[in-house]
Motif scaffolding. Structure first.
Motif, mmCIF file in Angstrom:
data_model
loop_
_atom_site.group_PDB
_atom_site.id
_atom_site.type_symbol
_atom_site.label_atom_id
_atom_site.label_comp_id
_atom_site.label_asym_id
_atom_site.label_seq_id
_atom_site.Cartn_x
_atom_site.Cartn_y
_atom_site.Cartn_z
ATOM 1 N N ARG A 157 0.828 -1.208 0.000
ATOM 2 C CA ARG A 157 0.000 0.000 0.000
ATOM 3 C C ARG A 157 0.858 1.251 0.000
ATOM 4 O O ARG A 157 0.470 2.314 -0.435
ATOM 5 N N TYR A 158 2.098 1.094 0.507
ATOM 6 C CA TYR A 158 3.026 2.216 0.597
ATOM 7 C C TYR A 158 3.684 2.525 -0.746
ATOM 8 O O TYR A 158 4.493 3.427 -0.858
ATOM 9 N N GLY A 159 3.447 1.704 -1.735
ATOM 10 C CA GLY A 159 4.144 1.875 -3.015
ATOM 11 C C GLY A 159 5.164 0.782 -3.202
ATOM 12 O O GLY A 159 4.888 -0.363 -2.855
ATOM 13 N N LYS A 160 6.331 1.154 -3.661
ATOM 14 C CA LYS A 160 7.354 0.143 -3.965
ATOM 15 C C LYS A 160 8.648 0.427 -3.209
ATOM 16 O O LYS A 160 9.012 1.582 -3.011
ATOM 17 N N ILE A 161 9.304 -0.638 -2.815
ATOM 18 C CA ILE A 161 10.630 -0.499 -2.202
ATOM 19 C C ILE A 161 11.583 -1.409 -2.965
ATOM 20 O O ILE A 161 11.258 -2.575 -3.223
ATOM 21 N N VAL A 162 12.735 -0.846 -3.307
ATOM 22 C CA VAL A 162 13.745 -1.649 -4.026
ATOM 23 C C VAL A 162 14.833 -2.041 -3.029
ATOM 24 O O VAL A 162 15.337 -1.198 -2.287
ATOM 25 N N ILE A 163 15.160 -3.312 -3.006
ATOM 26 C CA ILE A 163 16.189 -3.794 -2.076
ATOM 27 C C ILE A 163 17.302 -4.450 -2.892
ATOM 28 O O ILE A 163 17.074 -5.427 -3.603
ATOM 29 N N SER A 164 18.492 -3.873 -2.767
ATOM 30 C CA SER A 164 19.619 -4.361 -3.575
ATOM 31 C C SER A 164 20.536 -5.236 -2.732
ATOM 32 O O SER A 164 20.599 -5.086 -1.511
ATOM 33 N N GLY A 165 21.228 -6.133 -3.394
ATOM 34 C CA GLY A 165 22.125 -7.002 -2.635
ATOM 35 C C GLY A 165 23.139 -7.703 -3.502
ATOM 36 O O GLY A 165 23.061 -7.677 -4.732
ATOM 37 N N LYS A 166 24.114 -8.322 -2.793
ATOM 38 C CA LYS A 166 25.146 -9.087 -3.525
ATOM 39 C C LYS A 166 24.644 -10.488 -3.822
ATOM 40 O O LYS A 166 24.921 -11.034 -4.877
ATOM 41 N N THR A 167 23.958 -11.090 -2.843
ATOM 42 C CA THR A 167 23.448 -12.455 -3.047
ATOM 43 C C THR A 167 21.992 -12.512 -2.579
ATOM 44 O O THR A 167 21.571 -11.717 -1.732
ATOM 45 N N PHE A 168 21.261 -13.485 -3.114
ATOM 46 C CA PHE A 168 19.824 -13.614 -2.816
ATOM 47 C C PHE A 168 19.502 -15.068 -2.500
ATOM 48 O O PHE A 168 20.114 -15.986 -3.061
ATOM 49 N N ILE A 169 18.543 -15.238 -1.610
ATOM 50 C CA ILE A 169 18.098 -16.600 -1.283
ATOM 51 C C ILE A 169 16.602 -16.669 -1.545
ATOM 52 O O ILE A 169 15.836 -15.844 -1.029
ATOM 53 N N ASP A 170 16.195 -17.637 -2.370
ATOM 54 C CA ASP A 170 14.760 -17.847 -2.578
ATOM 55 C C ASP A 170 14.266 -18.828 -1.523
ATOM 56 O O ASP A 170 14.480 -20.042 -1.622
#
Ligand SMILES: Cc1cc2nc3c(=O)[nH]c(=O)nc-3n(C[C@H](O)[C@H](O)[C@H](O)COP(=O)(O)OP(=O)(O)OC[C@H]3O[C@@H](n4cnc5c(N)ncnc54)[C@H](O)[C@@H]3O)c2cc1C
Length: 450
Positions: free
Chosen positions: A141-154
């Protein structure tokens, strides 16, 4: 959250929480992103208990953060610990108070200064450049937030990041693409468990039962086959289920029932999922009426609680660097790149019928889960954990179990930390060192370490 993280864990459930803790304790700056407002995933939101399984025969095969969770629940009197499985499907089960687990996860994550948690934040986009995820985007509801990183875990269970990053995945069984059913778990109170115990003693042929157990132990019950058949013939039970399946709760007279079964719907389609919730709730109503009318000891039972969301056994599965197979499970396979052990049999709730089939060569054996089942073929900075690892429909029916999902999460968090520290792709870390580091932090990296 507009920061840069070493490790972005997507999904704050069974596997994601140990992943975040493992990465943070290895010095990483971690983001843990969860779409719901609670932590714990299937074990809390979907009310899945007991945890299975920490043992293969007498040997404990899962330790590390998973065992820490059990120990801390025990301090809160929220688990009796590992107890024998009266059904005999596995050697031990670990009953838990799923409400206490919610509290515990908040406490554990508050104590980890390196983890930033973001709740109520479904991840809807992954930005990939040159085969590496740059960022994920959450929408609310707040809109969008972008979160950047070196590695990701699904750790989303449903493989949302696999999908969003355009990695290859499969769904369902080979012959028709159908997945295991979804089930809405619920608790009833006011059960006369002594009456249930007496009935089991007098009618053993009605139950799948571990002959080494007495009816006075902590009860898991799979049976009442003739009662289910009679109710179905009378038109009082329409759900595709051939038995009653429940586990004793931590409070007197309370049991958790795993009986509803919603088939032929997809857990990653909003319309299907909504339909599944409606069908699941109707099935809970019908099942409670059935239990009261047909099952000795349940005459005065009362619906105590219904899970917040329907439980999903299977949806997207990664097509990874290695795909775990039924043969690997049945033959209790060992792998050089093992990161966790699983002692659960192939347990297929029929995608289109009422059966529940188990398969295992050596009762209470265990198999390794190789690191390669967590590695995508294209994306170089993504590790997949929990129930969306690379496994066939049949193999996932064993590997999806909670304690193993926790162990895989711990391995994923550590592997990301090593990838960041060594500045190499997640697929290029030294797996021997990963195994040694897992042992150092108290986990069991494979059968040979048990
Ligand atoms: C009905 C049922 C009965 C079961 N019975 C048992 C049992 O008796 N014992 C046992 O040990 N195991 C059992 N299991 C299996 C086990 O509970 C699960 O396989 C395991 O918990 C999966 O862990 P996970 O971390 O992969 O997923 P989850 O625990 O489901 O966690 C995934 C998390 O990711 C979040 N998420 C998903 N998509 C997004 C997104 N796009 N953005 C942000 N967050 C997202 C979810 O909200 C959730 O919190 C059962 C499962 C079901 C469904």
């Amino acid at each position: 959250m507009n920061e840069y993280f070493d490790v972005v864990v997507c999904g704050g459930g069974t596997s994601g929480i140990p992943a975040a803790i493992s990465a943070a304790r290895n010095g990483m700056k971690v983001a843990l992103i969860e779409k719901s407002s609670g932590l714990g995933g299937s074990n809390t939101n979907a009310m899945v208990s007991p945890l299975m399984t920490f043992h293969a025969g007498e040997k404990q095969v899962i330790r590390g953060i998973a065992q820490e969770i059990v120990d801390r629940l025990s301090e809160r009197s929220a688990t009796p610990g590992h107890v024998r499985d009266t059904i005999g499907m596995v050697s031990t089960i670990t009953p838990i108070d799923t409400e206490a687990l919610k509290m515990l996860y908040f406490e554990m994550l508050s104590a980890e200064p390196n983890i930033s948690v973001l709740l109520g934040s479904p991840i809807t986009k992954a930005t990939v450049k040159q085969n590496a995820i740059q960022s994920i985007t959450v929408s609310g509801r707040y809109g969008k937030i972008v979160i950047s990183g070196k590695t990701f875990i699904d750790a989303t269970g449903d493989g949302d990041i696999i999908n969003l990053s355009k990695e290859n995945y499969v769904m369902g069984r080979t012959k028709d693409g159908m997945s295991q059913p979804m089930s809405l778990m619920f608790k009833v109170s006011g059960v006369d468990l002594q009456k249930v115990r007496d009935y089991i003693s007098n009618n053993p042929e009605q139950f799948i039962w571990n002959s080494q157990c007495s009816v006075d132990e902590y009860l898991g019950v799979s049976g009442f086959f003739s009662h289910v058949k009679r109710a179905q013939e009378n038109g009082d039970l329409t759900i595709p289920r051939d038995r009653v399946l429940f586990f004793q709760g931590l409070v007197d007279g309370e049991v958790t029932v795993n009986m509803t079964r919603v088939i032929k719907l997809s857990a990653v389609d909003a319309y299907d999922l909504t339909k599944a919730e409606f069908e699941g709730h109707a099935q809970v109503d019908e099942t409670v009426r059935f239990l009261k009318k047909y099952i000795p000891g349940f005459e005065n039972c009362r619906l105590q609680a219904v899970a917040n969301s329907i439980g999903v056994r299977e949806s997207r599965r990664l097509s990874g660097t290695y795909t775990l197979t039924a043969n690997d499970v049945i033959n209790n396979q060992q792998f050089d790149d093992s990161v966790a052990v699983c002692a659960f049999p192939i347990d297929i709730h029929s995608p289109d019928g009422s059966a529940l089939d188990w398969e295992r060569n050596e009762r209470f054996g265990c198999f390794d889960i190789p690191y390669r089942t967590m590695l995508p073929k294209k994306v170089t900075n993504l590790i997949v954990t929990g129930r969306c690892i690379s496994a066939t429909h049949e193999a996932l029916a064993a590997a999806r179990i909670s304690a193993t999902a926790m162990a895989l999460g711990e391995a994923a968090g550590l592997a990301c930390a090593m990838s960041v520290k060594e500045d190499v792709d997640v697929g290029k870390i030294n797996v021997g060192a990963l195994q040694k580091n897992l042992l150092k932090q108290g986990a069991i990296a494979g059968k040979k370490y048990v």
